[in-house]
Design a protein around this motif. Structure first.
Motif, PDB file in Angstrom:
ATOM      1  N   ASP A 141       0.819  -1.214   0.000  1.00 37.03           N
ATOM      2  CA  ASP A 141       0.000   0.000   0.000  1.00 37.03           C
ATOM      3  C   ASP A 141       0.856   1.270   0.000  1.00 37.03           C
ATOM      4  OD1 ASP A 141      -2.317   1.497  -0.125  1.00 37.03           O
ATOM      5  OD2 ASP A 141      -2.616   1.511   2.045  1.00 37.03           O
ATOM      6  N   ARG A 142       1.874   1.289  -0.873  1.00 41.63           N
ATOM      7  CA  ARG A 142       2.719   2.485  -0.994  1.00 41.63           C
ATOM      8  C   ARG A 142       1.904   3.714  -1.374  1.00 41.63           C
ATOM      9  NH1 ARG A 142       7.144   0.155  -4.998  1.00 41.63           N
ATOM     10  NH2 ARG A 142       5.249   0.360  -6.200  1.00 41.63           N
ATOM     11  N   ALA A 143       0.889   3.545  -2.226  1.00 42.25           N
ATOM     12  CA  ALA A 143       0.100   4.690  -2.689  1.00 42.25           C
ATOM     13  C   ALA A 143      -0.629   5.367  -1.535  1.00 42.25           C
ATOM     14  CB  ALA A 143      -0.895   4.263  -3.753  1.00 42.25           C
ATOM     15  N   GLY A 144      -0.985   4.616  -0.513  1.00 41.26           N
ATOM     16  CA  GLY A 144      -1.680   5.178   0.641  1.00 41.26           C
ATOM     17  C   GLY A 144      -0.856   6.243   1.340  1.00 41.26           C
ATOM     18  N   GLY A 145       0.461   6.169   1.225  1.00 46.77           N
ATOM     19  CA  GLY A 145       1.324   7.176   1.844  1.00 46.77           C
ATOM     20  C   GLY A 145       1.273   8.517   1.144  1.00 46.77           C
ATOM     21  N   ASN A 146       0.695   8.565  -0.049  1.00 47.45           N
ATOM     22  CA  ASN A 146       0.604   9.819  -0.801  1.00 47.45           C
ATOM     23  C   ASN A 146      -0.652  10.619  -0.464  1.00 47.45           C
ATOM     24  OD1 ASN A 146       2.927   9.070  -2.103  1.00 47.45           O
ATOM     25  ND2 ASN A 146       1.921   8.380  -3.956  1.00 47.45           N
ATOM     26  N   GLY A 147      -1.535  10.032   0.336  1.00 51.56           N
ATOM     27  CA  GLY A 147      -2.746  10.747   0.711  1.00 51.56           C
ATOM     28  C   GLY A 147      -3.983   9.917   0.458  1.00 51.56           C
ATOM     29  N   PRO A 148      -5.154  10.488   0.778  1.00 52.58           N
ATOM     30  CA  PRO A 148      -6.400   9.746   0.616  1.00 52.58           C
ATOM     31  C   PRO A 148      -6.855   9.701  -0.843  1.00 52.58           C
ATOM     32  CG  PRO A 148      -6.857  11.943   1.434  1.00 52.58           C
ATOM     33  CD  PRO A 148      -5.356  11.807   1.374  1.00 52.58           C
ATOM     34  N   GLY A 149      -7.749   8.772  -1.105  1.00 54.45           N
ATOM     35  CA  GLY A 149      -8.384   8.689  -2.410  1.00 54.45           C
ATOM     36  C   GLY A 149      -7.647   7.791  -3.388  1.00 54.45           C
ATOM     37  N   LEU A 154      -5.888   9.985  -9.494  1.00 55.13           N
ATOM     38  CA  LEU A 154      -5.666  11.415  -9.261  1.00 55.13           C
ATOM     39  C   LEU A 154      -4.374  11.916  -9.896  1.00 55.13           C
ATOM     40  CD1 LEU A 154      -6.831  11.628  -5.529  1.00 55.13           C
ATOM     41  CD2 LEU A 154      -8.035  12.484  -7.559  1.00 55.13           C
ATOM     42  N   GLY A 155      -3.636  11.009 -10.518  1.00 54.92           N
ATOM     43  CA  GLY A 155      -2.449  11.439 -11.248  1.00 54.92           C
ATOM     44  C   GLY A 155      -1.131  10.945 -10.704  1.00 54.92           C
ATOM     45  N   ASP A 156      -1.144  10.312  -9.523  1.00 53.90           N
ATOM     46  CA  ASP A 156       0.107   9.733  -9.019  1.00 53.90           C
ATOM     47  C   ASP A 156       0.507   8.582  -9.922  1.00 53.90           C
ATOM     48  OD1 ASP A 156      -0.106  11.506  -6.947  1.00 53.90           O
ATOM     49  OD2 ASP A 156      -0.489  10.011  -5.391  1.00 53.90           O
ATOM     50  N   SER A 157       1.782   8.379 -10.063  1.00 55.09           N
ATOM     51  CA  SER A 157       2.289   7.275 -10.882  1.00 55.09           C
ATOM     52  C   SER A 157       2.787   6.170  -9.979  1.00 55.09           C
ATOM     53  CB  SER A 157       3.427   7.772 -11.765  1.00 55.09           C
ATOM     54  OG  SER A 157       4.067   6.692 -12.390  1.00 55.09           O
ATOM     55  N   PRO A 158       2.530   4.908 -10.333  1.00 62.52           N
ATOM     56  CA  PRO A 158       3.035   3.814  -9.515  1.00 62.52           C
ATOM     57  C   PRO A 158       4.561   3.860  -9.350  1.00 62.52           C
ATOM     58  CG  PRO A 158       1.451   2.983 -11.096  1.00 62.52           C
ATOM     59  CD  PRO A 158       1.702   4.422 -11.433  1.00 62.52           C
ATOM     60  N   GLY A 159       5.253   4.460 -10.291  1.00 60.13           N
ATOM     61  CA  GLY A 159       6.709   4.524 -10.202  1.00 60.13           C
ATOM     62  C   GLY A 159       7.212   5.704  -9.372  1.00 60.13           C
ATOM     63  N   ARG A 160       6.327   6.625  -8.952  1.00 57.69           N
ATOM     64  CA  ARG A 160       6.776   7.813  -8.242  1.00 57.69           C
ATOM     65  C   ARG A 160       6.430   7.821  -6.767  1.00 57.69           C
ATOM     66  NH1 ARG A 160       4.530  12.353 -12.209  1.00 57.69           N
ATOM     67  NH2 ARG A 160       2.663  11.390 -11.433  1.00 57.69           N
ATOM     68  N   ASP A 161       5.750   6.787  -6.253  1.00 60.64           N
ATOM     69  CA  ASP A 161       5.361   6.886  -4.855  1.00 60.64           C
ATOM     70  C   ASP A 161       6.454   6.462  -3.936  1.00 60.64           C
ATOM     71  OD1 ASP A 161       2.989   5.482  -6.363  1.00 60.64           O
ATOM     72  OD2 ASP A 161       3.843   3.889  -5.180  1.00 60.64           O
TER      73      ASP A 161
END
Length: 161
Positions: A141-149, A154-161
Motif C-alpha cells: 500500500d505504498r500509494a496510501g502514503g501519498n494521501g487519501p483517495g 488522481l495522477g500519481d504514478s506507480p513509479g513515483r510513490d
C-alpha cells in the motif's frame, strides 16, 4: 537453380558470392549489404572486383540475426563481433564466450517476466478493487502514503510513490 540445390552446393575456396551468402542465411542481399556498411562483416573483392565472403560470415550473420532477435542494437552487436578472432574461423569456444554476454541479460529478463507473470495473477484476482493488496501496482500500500483517495486516478504514478 532451386534454393535446395544452392544450399547443398559445396562451399567454394575462392569465397562465397553475396547471392550464395543470402541463400545460406535466408537474409536479403540488401540486409547483407547493410551489415557490411555497418562494419559487422567485411567481405573482400576478387580480381574482377566482385564481393566475396568467407564461410565464417555465415555464422556471423546468423549471430547478428539472433542478437537482433534478443533486442541487441547494431552498436551492441558490433561491440561483440570485434571480440571474435581475425584471420581464422571462430571456434565453439569463441562463440561460447560471446554468448555469455547475452546469458546474464536473458536471465535478468526471464526473472523480470516471471515476476510480472506471478504478480499478474494477484492483479487479475484483485481486479483493482483493493489497492492495499495489489502486488503489481501497490505492494505494501505504498500509494496510501501519498494521501487519501484513488491516488493513481488522481495522477500519481506507480513509479513515483
Amino acid at each position: 537453380m532451386s534454393a535446395n540445390k544452392t544450399l547443398r552446393r559445396p562451399l567454394r575456396k575462392d569465397g562465397l558470392t553475396i547471392g550464395e551468402i543470402a541463400g545460406r542465411t535466408g537474409l536479403a542481399v540488401s540486409a547483407i549489404r547493410y551489415y557490411e556498411s555497418e562494419g559487422l562483416i567485411t567481405p573482400w573483392r576478387n580480381d574482377s572486383g566482385q564481393r566475396r565472403f568467407e564461410r565464417a560470415d555465415i555464422r556471423r550473420l546468423s549471430f547478428i540475426m539472433i542478437a537482433q532477435g534478443l533486442g541487441a542494437s547494431i552498436a551492441e552487436i558490433r561491440a561483440q563481433l570485434v571480440r571474435l578472432p581475425k584471420g581464422r574461423t571462430p571456434t565453439a569456444g569463441d562463440w561460447r564466450r560471446l554468448s555469455e554476454h547475452y546469458r546474464a541479460d536473458l536471465d535478468r529478463r526471464i526473472a523480470q517476466l516471471e515476476k510480472l507473470r506471478n504478480d499478474l495473477d494477484g492483479c487479475i484476482g484483485c481486479g483493482c478493487l483493493s489497492l492495499e493488496r495489489c502486488s503489481l501496482y501497490n505492494p505494501g500500500d505504498r500509494a496510501g502514503g501519498n494521501g487519501p483517495g484513488p491516488r493513481y486516478l488522481l495522477g500519481d504514478s506507480p513509479g513515483r510513490d
